[in-house]
Design an enzyme around this catalytic site. Sequence first.
Site, PDB file in Angstrom:
ATOM      1  N   CYS A   1       0.967  -1.176   0.000  1.00 37.78           N
ATOM      2  CA  CYS A   1      -0.102   0.092  -0.058  1.00 37.78           C
ATOM      3  C   CYS A   1       0.949   1.122   0.086  1.00 37.78           C
ATOM      4  O   CYS A   1       1.552   1.499   1.045  1.00 37.78           O
ATOM      5  CB  CYS A   1      -0.549  -0.035   1.305  1.00 37.78           C
ATOM      6  SG  CYS A   1      -1.711   1.399   1.775  1.00 37.78           S
TER       7      CYS A   1
ATOM      8  N   CYS B   1      -0.025   3.875   2.515  1.00 35.89           N
ATOM      9  CA  CYS B   1       0.406   3.574   3.877  1.00 35.89           C
ATOM     10  C   CYS B   1       1.801   4.001   4.006  1.00 35.89           C
ATOM     11  O   CYS B   1       2.306   4.604   5.063  1.00 35.89           O
ATOM     12  CB  CYS B   1       0.285   2.230   3.855  1.00 35.89           C
ATOM     13  SG  CYS B   1      -1.189   1.184   3.984  1.00 35.89           S
TER      14      CYS B   1
END
Length: 108
Positions: free
Chosen positions: A33, A36
């Site tokens: 991600c 993230c």
Amino acid sequence: MADTSMEWLTDEGMEDLLAQPGMALVVFMAQWCQPCQTLASRLDRLASRHSAQLGCYLVDADQYPASAQKYGIRGLPTLVLFVDGDLEATRVGALDDDQLDAFIDAAL
């Protein structure tokens, strides 16, 4: 995974944390991600600014799907704020510094 000084929790660590009094920010992330990864450095700054009032932790949602499922995590990153073990608030997305501060300040 993200380059951060924050503690990574397992499913068991998550349960242990939530059995303790106090305020904790748990961020569900995944290695793949990109938002993230972007959020990780912001979280380190947030953790250092609020260290007296707030514990900040990370959970790998791919590695510990039971915790992610238990708290209804559907998007990453998801920030979950707990107060004395109770879910207080959630936010989804790679919040900027101002948004992170506003999210935490609303609970302090």
